[in-house]
Design a protein around this motif. Structure first.
Motif, PDB file in Angstrom:
ATOM      1  N   ILE A 386       0.845  -1.194   0.000  1.00 29.35           N
ATOM      2  CA  ILE A 386       0.000   0.000   0.000  1.00 29.35           C
ATOM      3  C   ILE A 386       0.880   1.244   0.000  1.00 29.35           C
ATOM      4  O   ILE A 386       1.253   1.747   1.053  1.00 29.35           O
ATOM      5  CB  ILE A 386      -0.930   0.025   1.225  1.00 29.35           C
ATOM      6  CG1 ILE A 386      -1.720  -1.281   1.325  1.00 29.35           C
ATOM      7  CG2 ILE A 386      -1.885   1.222   1.146  1.00 29.35           C
ATOM      8  CD1 ILE A 386      -2.663  -1.366   2.506  1.00 29.35           C
ATOM      9  N   TYR A 387       1.251   1.729  -1.157  1.00 28.81           N
ATOM     10  CA  TYR A 387       1.945   3.017  -1.234  1.00 28.81           C
ATOM     11  C   TYR A 387       0.928   4.143  -1.378  1.00 28.81           C
ATOM     12  O   TYR A 387       1.153   5.250  -0.923  1.00 28.81           O
ATOM     13  CB  TYR A 387       2.950   3.022  -2.390  1.00 28.81           C
ATOM     14  CG  TYR A 387       4.069   2.042  -2.145  1.00 28.81           C
ATOM     15  CD1 TYR A 387       5.029   2.303  -1.176  1.00 28.81           C
ATOM     16  CD2 TYR A 387       4.119   0.837  -2.822  1.00 28.81           C
ATOM     17  CE1 TYR A 387       6.034   1.392  -0.899  1.00 28.81           C
ATOM     18  CE2 TYR A 387       5.125  -0.081  -2.560  1.00 28.81           C
ATOM     19  CZ  TYR A 387       6.075   0.204  -1.590  1.00 28.81           C
ATOM     20  OH  TYR A 387       7.057  -0.709  -1.315  1.00 28.81           O
ATOM     21  N   ASP A 388      -0.180   3.832  -2.043  1.00 26.42           N
ATOM     22  CA  ASP A 388      -1.253   4.811  -2.213  1.00 26.42           C
ATOM     23  C   ASP A 388      -2.567   4.104  -1.881  1.00 26.42           C
ATOM     24  O   ASP A 388      -3.042   3.279  -2.666  1.00 26.42           O
ATOM     25  CB  ASP A 388      -1.250   5.315  -3.654  1.00 26.42           C
ATOM     26  CG  ASP A 388      -2.377   6.298  -3.924  1.00 26.42           C
ATOM     27  OD1 ASP A 388      -3.358   6.340  -3.151  1.00 26.42           O
ATOM     28  OD2 ASP A 388      -2.292   7.025  -4.932  1.00 26.42           O
ATOM     29  N   SER A 391      -5.305   4.138  -4.551  1.00 29.61           N
ATOM     30  CA  SER A 391      -5.062   3.200  -5.654  1.00 29.61           C
ATOM     31  C   SER A 391      -5.423   1.780  -5.264  1.00 29.61           C
ATOM     32  O   SER A 391      -5.989   1.034  -6.063  1.00 29.61           O
ATOM     33  CB  SER A 391      -3.578   3.229  -6.063  1.00 29.61           C
ATOM     34  OG  SER A 391      -3.355   4.212  -7.030  1.00 29.61           O
TER      35      SER A 391
ATOM     36  N   PHE B  81       5.968  -2.969  -6.495  1.00 25.53           N
ATOM     37  CA  PHE B  81       5.711  -1.545  -6.765  1.00 25.53           C
ATOM     38  C   PHE B  81       4.212  -1.226  -6.863  1.00 25.53           C
ATOM     39  O   PHE B  81       3.829  -0.106  -7.196  1.00 25.53           O
ATOM     40  CB  PHE B  81       6.362  -1.121  -8.088  1.00 25.53           C
ATOM     41  CG  PHE B  81       7.851  -1.319  -8.153  1.00 25.53           C
ATOM     42  CD1 PHE B  81       8.669  -0.968  -7.089  1.00 25.53           C
ATOM     43  CD2 PHE B  81       8.448  -1.830  -9.310  1.00 25.53           C
ATOM     44  CE1 PHE B  81      10.058  -1.134  -7.161  1.00 25.53           C
ATOM     45  CE2 PHE B  81       9.818  -1.998  -9.391  1.00 25.53           C
ATOM     46  CZ  PHE B  81      10.625  -1.652  -8.318  1.00 25.53           C
ATOM     47  N   ARG B  82       3.361  -2.205  -6.590  1.00 26.35           N
ATOM     48  CA  ARG B  82       1.921  -1.994  -6.803  1.00 26.35           C
ATOM     49  C   ARG B  82       1.404  -0.786  -6.026  1.00 26.35           C
ATOM     50  O   ARG B  82       1.764  -0.593  -4.868  1.00 26.35           O
ATOM     51  CB  ARG B  82       1.159  -3.252  -6.390  1.00 26.35           C
ATOM     52  CG  ARG B  82      -0.341  -3.106  -6.536  1.00 26.35           C
ATOM     53  CD  ARG B  82      -1.036  -4.428  -6.745  1.00 26.35           C
ATOM     54  NE  ARG B  82      -0.879  -5.374  -5.650  1.00 26.35           N
ATOM     55  CZ  ARG B  82      -1.204  -6.650  -5.726  1.00 26.35           C
ATOM     56  NH1 ARG B  82      -1.706  -7.137  -6.849  1.00 26.35           N
ATOM     57  NH2 ARG B  82      -1.039  -7.455  -4.698  1.00 26.35           N
ATOM     58  N   SER B  83       0.552  -0.026  -6.667  1.00 25.79           N
ATOM     59  CA  SER B  83      -0.117   1.195  -6.202  1.00 25.79           C
ATOM     60  C   SER B  83       0.753   2.439  -6.366  1.00 25.79           C
ATOM     61  O   SER B  83       0.346   3.527  -5.969  1.00 25.79           O
ATOM     62  CB  SER B  83      -0.677   1.074  -4.779  1.00 25.79           C
ATOM     63  OG  SER B  83       0.275   1.330  -3.772  1.00 25.79           O
ATOM     64  N   LEU B  84       1.909   2.296  -7.013  1.00 22.40           N
ATOM     65  CA  LEU B  84       2.741   3.459  -7.344  1.00 22.40           C
ATOM     66  C   LEU B  84       2.518   3.885  -8.798  1.00 22.40           C
ATOM     67  O   LEU B  84       2.477   3.036  -9.692  1.00 22.40           O
ATOM     68  CB  LEU B  84       4.228   3.114  -7.171  1.00 22.40           C
ATOM     69  CG  LEU B  84       4.770   3.069  -5.746  1.00 22.40           C
ATOM     70  CD1 LEU B  84       6.202   2.550  -5.751  1.00 22.40           C
ATOM     71  CD2 LEU B  84       4.699   4.448  -5.100  1.00 22.40           C
ATOM     72  N   ASP B  86       0.132   4.993 -10.643  1.00 20.67           N
ATOM     73  CA  ASP B  86      -0.980   4.448 -11.434  1.00 20.67           C
ATOM     74  C   ASP B  86      -1.516   5.407 -12.495  1.00 20.67           C
ATOM     75  O   ASP B  86      -1.901   4.975 -13.577  1.00 20.67           O
ATOM     76  CB  ASP B  86      -2.126   4.028 -10.503  1.00 20.67           C
ATOM     77  CG  ASP B  86      -1.895   2.640  -9.918  1.00 20.67           C
ATOM     78  OD1 ASP B  86      -1.539   1.758 -10.690  1.00 20.67           O
ATOM     79  OD2 ASP B  86      -2.072   2.466  -8.706  1.00 20.67           O
ATOM     80  N   ASP B  87      -1.569   6.688 -12.163  1.00 18.50           N
ATOM     81  CA  ASP B  87      -2.257   7.617 -13.059  1.00 18.50           C
ATOM     82  C   ASP B  87      -1.306   8.677 -13.626  1.00 18.50           C
ATOM     83  O   ASP B  87      -1.692   9.804 -13.905  1.00 18.50           O
ATOM     84  CB  ASP B  87      -3.418   8.280 -12.305  1.00 18.50           C
ATOM     85  CG  ASP B  87      -4.343   7.251 -11.663  1.00 18.50           C
ATOM     86  OD1 ASP B  87      -4.866   6.398 -12.401  1.00 18.50           O
ATOM     87  OD2 ASP B  87      -4.515   7.269 -10.434  1.00 18.50           O
ATOM     88  N   ASN B 314      -2.331  -3.967 -11.912  1.00 23.36           N
ATOM     89  CA  ASN B 314      -2.645  -4.004 -10.477  1.00 23.36           C
ATOM     90  C   ASN B 314      -2.835  -5.399  -9.921  1.00 23.36           C
ATOM     91  O   ASN B 314      -2.034  -5.843  -9.115  1.00 23.36           O
ATOM     92  CB  ASN B 314      -3.815  -3.081 -10.141  1.00 23.36           C
ATOM     93  CG  ASN B 314      -3.496  -1.636 -10.513  1.00 23.36           C
ATOM     94  OD1 ASN B 314      -3.522  -1.288 -11.684  1.00 23.36           O
ATOM     95  ND2 ASN B 314      -3.142  -0.817  -9.524  1.00 23.36           N
ATOM     96  N   GLN B 434       9.795  -2.115   1.644  1.00 27.73           N
ATOM     97  CA  GLN B 434       8.919  -0.954   1.501  1.00 27.73           C
ATOM     98  C   GLN B 434       9.608   0.382   1.765  1.00 27.73           C
ATOM     99  O   GLN B 434       9.354   1.354   1.047  1.00 27.73           O
ATOM    100  CB  GLN B 434       7.699  -1.106   2.412  1.00 27.73           C
ATOM    101  CG  GLN B 434       6.725  -2.141   1.855  1.00 27.73           C
ATOM    102  CD  GLN B 434       5.338  -2.016   2.439  1.00 27.73           C
ATOM    103  OE1 GLN B 434       5.175  -1.633   3.577  1.00 27.73           O
ATOM    104  NE2 GLN B 434       4.335  -2.324   1.645  1.00 27.73           N
ATOM    105  N   ARG B 438       9.623   3.266  -0.989  1.00 25.48           N
ATOM    106  CA  ARG B 438       8.902   4.494  -0.702  1.00 25.48           C
ATOM    107  C   ARG B 438       9.815   5.719  -0.862  1.00 25.48           C
ATOM    108  O   ARG B 438       9.429   6.725  -1.440  1.00 25.48           O
ATOM    109  CB  ARG B 438       8.301   4.449   0.708  1.00 25.48           C
ATOM    110  CG  ARG B 438       7.381   5.614   1.008  1.00 25.48           C
ATOM    111  CD  ARG B 438       6.637   5.472   2.328  1.00 25.48           C
ATOM    112  NE  ARG B 438       5.510   4.553   2.241  1.00 25.48           N
ATOM    113  CZ  ARG B 438       5.402   3.406   2.895  1.00 25.48           C
ATOM    114  NH1 ARG B 438       6.352   3.017   3.715  1.00 25.48           N
ATOM    115  NH2 ARG B 438       4.333   2.652   2.744  1.00 25.48           N
TER     116      ARG B 438
END
Lengths: 451, 451
Positions: A386-388, A391, B81-84, B86-87, B314, B434, B438
């Motif tokens: 969970i970095y974001d 997301s 790297f999931r949730s980094l 994304d957009d 994701n 992490q 981060r």
């Protein structure tokens, strides 16, 4: 209702500033949130509260705490028909209406709605807009389930499962509003099915009812290709422009789907304060088009999310919609930065509450609002790292990750177990309609062109 | 490996005739399926089998039995790297490559891959195609996890986390193939990252390696707008036509993404027998376009499904992709009858196996094939009612509904618990990276244009 303190969770408040507490607390007193903030300030903030030792403490270490999600469009009882007719052409008129006409009755509608409430609460939806039949009875089921419901009897120009006469929904709606207005969980509304199932006179009558009772009015609008074509042919205007010429569109109006919109239609929405229920999954599965929600949001139009009925959207939770909403918008607008996760989550919560006129009481975690709260576990494999957290919720979570659901201060689901409804009984009740539905569906299937 | 009889399940075989047994059985003997059919014929069919009393019996009443799903495209270790990002715009070059270059090392790659295998097995994927780094070590992890893997070391024109020299993946790949060819679970492959990260000479060398070893060769192809633009500028041809001019495209070639295709490109795919990995979620989230899989399938081109890496897609399970695939095709082709549920499920199983050249051993439930089997429970609220089990799997199921996963005859996940890996240890190992990730991500975020 509980006196409850949630501690040590990551809190996504979805308030106006998108405040996020990485290690936060929420105090629930009766039906309301009274305090929330970072753990470091908890003792100080709660000094004025007597007897906090009598509060239940819920340790939320490692968990995500969010406002309950808002589903702004559904036909809940149709969950009894789920997995029928999914990929059929001209499905509404050739499959769905005939199936409903032949099969649906009061008991089926109630058993379907109860099952749907279970799915919603298990999936983290705390506020649901429903348009169907027998809504006075459905409201009682919602009350028992402990879900916040904006409920409405569908009004259309032909007999319904609950009315032998055309427009039987109108007198029903008048009484329904009287019965439920002011209820802490149930908010009555007016629902005209669509332009192609209501005439001018009755549309205007519905609008008068909504205005006089100060309730929202919802319609399927700018959804179907034939709706657009016939309206242009008959009135020389788009559906939105036609409704506006009747004086129906105002800030109490919730336009479901809203796919086929010209620039002028969008300006009307903006100028009249019309709200939109965006049904990404249903719109796409029905090949109806991609709604212009990017333009809507740029113009300040309120856009909430909905699932539609389970024959259209299949599942009723909002979490499953979230990855669809952004992905379809990104690819159809050719811009991967559009609709970032936080914005999608706003649409799932506070924007949905606004669409239903309930933003003063739900849709975000703020002191003074009703305690409509969900807790997501992050132990499941899909929930890390969970970095974001936005997301993770939007792109990775699924309904099975919702661990606890609180509505109006009442814990209605905890550790995946419903506390307000008996799941085994709901399943039994669902199954007892299967033989009848299967037989009717087989007859309908025979009449379809072979694919 | 088990001697196992699954009884009384609804069996979606996904064989050539789409045979479905409403009340069926499957016999697993060692690594293979030996018998399957309707319960009514079980005694008769098993008469020749000695000692069936020594088989474990698994009662599957009310459950769905399917072939394990095939994920034809991923970069597993990137799950760390999931949730980094994304957009983020131009994400590959501005975020993903720099992040990977700074953060990724062997231990992180292995810990990521192990965690990803857990997610895959818990989500019902029994065969995975992976392209990343340190694949020789990753293969050992896959072997331990008990997942079927088509694995390949990424080859590109600059140093990688596993090679100080450009194209260091080439000698690595040659050795990797020698190490693993013939293994019952691991199938080595050749992976050239893309046209824009490989020159002509090395592309042709890769093709020679694949041909001589008779393994598949995979590339990202026709995925990026700049890939298309630069190829036209430099060679006066589309990427597909350029690769074909080099003699690289053949029935051993797996083209990932394949979004920007002209009619001529499709004809080349058909004529050369090229296979496609369709990554619906990743393609849409990256706003890369809608792949012409309708045309591909009409032309007889094999199309399997993939997730891409967890920064792109994701989640790594295939079930989550299924509703996306059909909905995006239906809405972009303006036809709700396209890609009915059964066809989507074929792409998730047997077509995926074909894409990886493994259709003789997996992708459907048939006597003689390896026992790659998943069992879905139908107790969860989203899984009922079941009028069409294909629809339920495609439109309603999520990874949490997968109850049991069997690969090559070994039960590797049962009742949501991994039997081949220690989930707590995998989480620990994920978490220890992490802080480093981060810190690097924060630096990268600072360099992004503010949105």
């Amino acid at each position: 209702m509980a006196n409850l303190i949630l501690q040590h969770g990551t809190i996504l408040t979805m308030d106006r500033q998108d405040t996020l507490y990485e290690d936060g607390f929420v105090v629930v007193d009766g039906d309301a949130i009274t305090h929330l903030g970072p753990m470091s300030l908890m003792d100080e903030l709660l000094q004025g509260i007597p007897e906090t030792e009598h509060y239940s403490i819920l340790d939320c270490t490692g968990k995500l705490i969010l406002p309950g999600m808002v589903n702004t469009h559904s036909h809940l009882s149709m969950v009894v028909f789920r997995s029928l007719g999914d990929d059929v052409a001209d499905r509404l008129k050739r499959y769905l209406f005939p199936l409903e006409k032949t099969a649906m009755d009061k008991q089926m509608a109630l058993d379907g709605a109860a099952y749907a409430f279970a799915e919603l609460l298990l999936g983290g939806v705390t506020t649901i807009y429903d348009a169907y039949y027998f809504e006075d009875e459905i409201a009682k089921v919602a009350e028992k389930a402990g879900i916040r419901g904006v409920l409405s009897e569908t009004i259309l120009s032909f007999p319904s499962p609950n009315a032998d006469e055309p427009y039987g929904g109108i007198p029903y709606t008048k009484q329904f509003i009287k019965n439920w207005q002011g209820h802490p969980l149930i908010t009555p509304a007016v629902n005209c099915h669509a332009l192609y199932t209501n005439d001018r006179e009755h549309l205007q009558e519905c609008h008068r009812i909504a205005r006089e009772a100060d309730v929202i009015m919802c319609m399927h609008l700018a959804e179907m290709d034939y709706e657009q074509r016939d309206c242009l042919r008959d009135f020389g205007m788009t559906p939105v422009q036609y409704l506006d010429s009747l004086g129906i569109l105002d800030a109490r109006f919730l336009a479901a789907h809203s796919i086929n919109l010209e620039d002028r239609d969008l300006e009307i929405y903006r100028d009249r304060g019309v709200k939109v229920s965006h049904n990404a999954g249903s719109n796409a599965k029905g090949a109806k088009g991609v709604a212009r929600i990017r333009d809507m949001r740029a113009m300040g139009i309120t856009v909430g999310l909905g699932t539609d009925g389970a024959m259209s959207g299949n599942t009723l939770d909002i979490l499953t919609q979230l990855p669809l909403v952004g992905k379809i918008q990104k690819v159809s607008n050719n811009d991967r930065t559009l609709f970032p996760a936080k914005e999608i989550l706003r649409m799932a919560t506070i924007e949905g509450a606004k669409a239903l006129g309930l933003e003063e009481i739900t849709g975000s975690l703020e002191a003074g609002k009703r305690a409509d709260i969900i807790i997501l576990e992050t132990d499941s494999v899909n929930m890390q790292p969970i970095y974001d957290p936005y997301s993770v919720v939007v792109y990775s979570a699924n309904p099975s990750n919702v661990e606890t659901t609180i509505v109006n201060g009442r814990v209605v689901m905890d550790k995946r177990r419903l506390l307000s409804l008996d799941m085994a009984e709901l399943r039994e009740n669902l199954f007892r309609h299967q033989d009848k539905i299967r037989a009717i569906a087989r007859e309908l299937d025979k009449k379809l062109p072979s694919s």
